[in-house]
Write a protein that holds these residues in place. Structure first.
Motif, mmCIF file in Angstrom:
data_model
loop_
_atom_site.group_PDB
_atom_site.id
_atom_site.type_symbol
_atom_site.label_atom_id
_atom_site.label_comp_id
_atom_site.label_asym_id
_atom_site.label_seq_id
_atom_site.Cartn_x
_atom_site.Cartn_y
_atom_site.Cartn_z
ATOM 1 N N GLN A 167 -6.773 -12.152 -3.075
ATOM 2 C CA GLN A 167 -7.101 -13.491 -3.546
ATOM 3 C C GLN A 167 -8.265 -14.126 -2.802
ATOM 4 O O GLN A 167 -8.411 -13.954 -1.596
ATOM 5 N N PHE A 187 -13.863 -18.555 -10.834
ATOM 6 C CA PHE A 187 -12.743 -17.642 -10.640
ATOM 7 C C PHE A 187 -11.451 -18.149 -11.259
ATOM 8 O O PHE A 187 -10.405 -17.523 -11.104
ATOM 9 N N GLU A 188 -11.530 -19.293 -11.945
ATOM 10 C CA GLU A 188 -10.370 -19.887 -12.619
ATOM 11 C C GLU A 188 -9.160 -19.931 -11.702
ATOM 12 O O GLU A 188 -8.071 -19.473 -12.030
ATOM 13 N N THR A 189 -9.379 -20.507 -10.520
ATOM 14 C CA THR A 189 -8.309 -20.616 -9.526
ATOM 15 C C THR A 189 -8.467 -21.941 -8.792
ATOM 16 O O THR A 189 -9.565 -22.481 -8.709
ATOM 17 N N ARG A 190 -7.375 -22.466 -8.268
ATOM 18 C CA ARG A 190 -7.399 -23.687 -7.479
ATOM 19 C C ARG A 190 -7.482 -23.313 -6.016
ATOM 20 O O ARG A 190 -6.671 -22.529 -5.522
ATOM 21 N N LEU A 191 -8.468 -23.842 -5.304
ATOM 22 C CA LEU A 191 -8.649 -23.556 -3.890
ATOM 23 C C LEU A 191 -8.386 -24.825 -3.096
ATOM 24 O O LEU A 191 -9.025 -25.831 -3.326
ATOM 25 N N GLU A 210 -14.016 -22.440 -7.924
ATOM 26 C CA GLU A 210 -12.813 -22.678 -8.736
ATOM 27 C C GLU A 210 -13.105 -22.468 -10.216
ATOM 28 O O GLU A 210 -12.312 -21.862 -10.933
ATOM 29 N N ARG A 241 -9.696 -17.290 -1.100
ATOM 30 C CA ARG A 241 -8.906 -18.304 -0.410
ATOM 31 C C ARG A 241 -9.787 -19.174 0.488
ATOM 32 O O ARG A 241 -10.888 -18.780 0.851
ATOM 33 N N ARG A 285 -17.576 -10.833 -7.062
ATOM 34 C CA ARG A 285 -17.246 -12.267 -7.103
ATOM 35 C C ARG A 285 -18.179 -13.057 -6.182
ATOM 36 O O ARG A 285 -18.704 -14.103 -6.573
#
Length: 116
Positions: free
Chosen positions: A17, A110-114, A107, A19, A64
């Motif tokens: 992940q 990568f379609e993620t919440r950091l 975010e 992070r 990435r």
């Protein structure tokens, strides 16, 4: 007293992940994260730490991190390999927290919440 900064860490391996982590801004910590000698590339208000021997070891490619660097407006001639550690620019050349605009971009990409 140890100075901790928020770093955006993008592992090369896609199963690991992306992070945000509080790290000590010491060279030994940075070398541990990038698995060797550190080289830095700068963007607007930030810099990324990479392994300076990544191609020769070889470390796995890090698409990435490469996409984030390019989307943040910094041209790259080489491919990015190995873990990438993004930090902000502090005063007198010291490291600072990774800028919020770079976290927001990561975010979205990568379609993620950091969490910072």
């Amino acid at each position: 007293m140890r100075k901790l900064v928020s770093a955006l860490i993008i592992p090369a391996r896609l199963n690991e992940q992306v992070r945000v982590e509080r790290i000590e801004a010491a060279m030994a910590i940075q070398q541990s994260l990038v698995e060797g000698n550190v080289e830095a590339s700068s963007g607007r208000g930030w810099h990324v730490l990479l392994n300076d021997q990544a191609i020769h070891i070889p470390l796995p490619p890090n698409p990435r991190a490469e996409v984030l660097i390019r989307e943040a407006g910094t041209p790259m001639d080489d491919t990015v390999s190995g873990t990438a550690v993004f930090l902000g620019h502090g005063s007198s050349g010291t490291a600072a927290d990774v800028p919020s605009h770079l976290l927001s971009l990561a975010e979205r990409l990568f379609e993620t919440r950091l969490a910072a």
